[in-house]
Design a protein around this motif. Sequence first.
Motif, PDB file in Angstrom:
ATOM      1  N   VAL A 365       0.834  -1.202   0.000  1.00  0.00           N
ATOM      2  CA  VAL A 365       0.000   0.000   0.000  1.00  0.00           C
ATOM      3  C   VAL A 365       0.873   1.259   0.000  1.00  0.00           C
ATOM      4  O   VAL A 365       0.618   2.218  -0.750  1.00  0.00           O
ATOM      5  N   ILE A 368       2.478   1.671  -3.548  1.00  0.00           N
ATOM      6  CA  ILE A 368       1.551   2.240  -4.524  1.00  0.00           C
ATOM      7  C   ILE A 368       1.239   3.689  -4.175  1.00  0.00           C
ATOM      8  O   ILE A 368       1.093   4.538  -5.063  1.00  0.00           O
ATOM      9  N   TYR A 372       1.648   7.255  -6.372  1.00  0.00           N
ATOM     10  CA  TYR A 372       0.685   8.358  -6.462  1.00  0.00           C
ATOM     11  C   TYR A 372       1.349   9.690  -6.109  1.00  0.00           C
ATOM     12  O   TYR A 372       1.030  10.727  -6.700  1.00  0.00           O
ATOM     13  N   SER A 508      -7.228  -4.887  -6.829  1.00  0.00           N
ATOM     14  CA  SER A 508      -7.007  -3.637  -6.095  1.00  0.00           C
ATOM     15  C   SER A 508      -6.365  -2.594  -6.999  1.00  0.00           C
ATOM     16  O   SER A 508      -6.751  -1.415  -6.976  1.00  0.00           O
ATOM     17  N   LEU A 509      -5.389  -3.014  -7.801  1.00  0.00           N
ATOM     18  CA  LEU A 509      -4.768  -2.091  -8.751  1.00  0.00           C
ATOM     19  C   LEU A 509      -5.776  -1.617  -9.793  1.00  0.00           C
ATOM     20  O   LEU A 509      -5.777  -0.441 -10.189  1.00  0.00           O
ATOM     21  N   CYS A 512      -7.881   1.029  -8.220  1.00  0.00           N
ATOM     22  CA  CYS A 512      -7.117   2.284  -8.098  1.00  0.00           C
ATOM     23  C   CYS A 512      -7.050   3.007  -9.443  1.00  0.00           C
ATOM     24  O   CYS A 512      -7.231   4.234  -9.513  1.00  0.00           O
ATOM     25  N   CYS A 513      -6.764   2.269 -10.511  1.00  0.00           N
ATOM     26  CA  CYS A 513      -6.684   2.885 -11.843  1.00  0.00           C
ATOM     27  C   CYS A 513      -8.022   3.509 -12.238  1.00  0.00           C
ATOM     28  O   CYS A 513      -8.068   4.625 -12.779  1.00  0.00           O
ATOM     29  N   VAL A 516      -8.633   6.722 -10.066  1.00  0.00           N
ATOM     30  CA  VAL A 516      -7.771   7.838 -10.485  1.00  0.00           C
ATOM     31  C   VAL A 516      -8.261   8.407 -11.805  1.00  0.00           C
ATOM     32  O   VAL A 516      -8.286   9.631 -12.004  1.00  0.00           O
TER      33      VAL A 516
END
Length: 554
Positions: A365, A368, A372, A508-509, A512-513, A516
């Motif tokens: 976490v 990543i 960011y 999870s990725l 996030c993508c 964002v």
Amino acid sequence: MKRDALKALTNAHAWVGLIISTILFIIFFAGSLSLFREDIISWERDPYFTVSDDVENFSFDALISQVTQDYKVHTHGYFILQRPTAEQPSSNIYFEEEIVTQGNLGFKQDSQLEDPVDDHIDRHLIISPDGTILGDGNAFDWGNFLYHLHYNLHIPQVGLYFVGLVTLFFFVALLSGVVIHWRKIISKFFQYRKDGNKDKLLDAHNLIGVMGLPFHIMYAFSGLVFNLLIVYQISYAVALYGGDQAKLFKAAGVVDVHIEETNIAVPVQGIDKLYLTAKESLGEVAITRISIDHFGDESASVTFRGDDKSQFSTRKEVTYHIVSGRELYLTKNNYDNDIRGGLAVIASLHFGDFAGYSLRILFFVLGIGTCYIILTGNLMWLQKRANLRSEKQNKFGLRLVKAMTTGGFIGTIFATAVGFLCARLLPIELVDRSDLIGQIFFACLAASLIASLLIKAQQQFAAIFLKITALALAMIPVLDWLMLSQGIVVMFKAGHFDVVIVEVMLLSLALCCWLVSSRLFSSTETVVNEQPISLNELAENSIAEVMPSVKVIS
């Protein structure tokens, strides 16, 4: 701090961060995934093989006998065997196989006419707990590819030191960022203004940076130690030991138990008995790795190595002469050397392998989150540049940085998603399968960079590109269950959940993508009417052009 000094430091922080941003993003993203390297390797490999769980009855002698029947092990090369465990039932064996060449057939080769022919090839076999050889391990190397991308970018020879230099500049950016934010580090620790885009970027950059500061300092320091170690060695060898590298290695705890070869062939046997002796000598330690030097020669020795889980970052090791069973070397505390012990501690901190999955999830976490931070830093730089008067703008530099941010950052994630897809879709019998996946990764990254340079609407492209990447990441678990559901169920029944761990990480990725894309790029106003960069302009211009100073909001 005086206003002018603070402004100069802020500019330095912005420029250092910008210069290393793309490479640093790749390093941190690949490093975050590499925390689960063994899980990724198992995700790619284990659903194809049904293995027994009879770990206790594993026999070194039976396996070595089978290997020597099928392969001619190179006496002068390495021979490394990872013992299967309850957590990792299918394991690996690495060795060099001798091949027939003019040199070892007795023919004289004229070295002036042609290069000498290599007399061995590297082998990597997958083995089950019952000693069965399951297949070629070189076909399942995606996890190792990501790990190598993290620490040397797959650049031969100089890649390791290049990453070290980037890490050094990252350390500088960390220290300058702390100084810039120091007077507000407490009062605005939890501040996050989500309504204003400018404030949102700055607050996210500061908040994640401050919360992850110990993590960032640890990684910057440990990365410098690992990647620039040769620089320290040279300096110490010259300054402290008068250029005597042997004395340096001795002081650093490097132990050489090498025995001269006798050129008398002796079968390698009795390893199981020596394994029991090693367990008594090392005490409470799980022996997971053995290595044999001078395989098949009378001088051959075997080394048993394991980590003591009851102590923090403590490695134990014992070496025996195989023929006589004589003990050649024993250490129960990191080679009984403070330097080796210190390096072991740094390695454990860097890899997060001392506290189970909970710590690795936390490090993932934070890793990543660091990606960011790098993204928001570039976006703030671009936003500040775009707000300058038109005559002060370097439009080429502005467009190039935007393209590098989109193509480099999102392109890395997209190329990784494609790599996972290829690792699942490509047949395991395909020759040079792992090399092909690596080539596809770099092709996708290069295509992303080129597309980002040529596409006019960067903001819209970034939003769409992120959503495509999110969909690609989300497809991987679907393919897992469509293609290999039976093998995954067998793994579940045996208590191995590597596939699920990797799938949760990828989902999870993907989330996030998507977030964002929806909340950052979609809400950012386009302030510059961009044009695609032509090849002529790319050749004639340089990003190193002199630009006006940037005043970054602090």
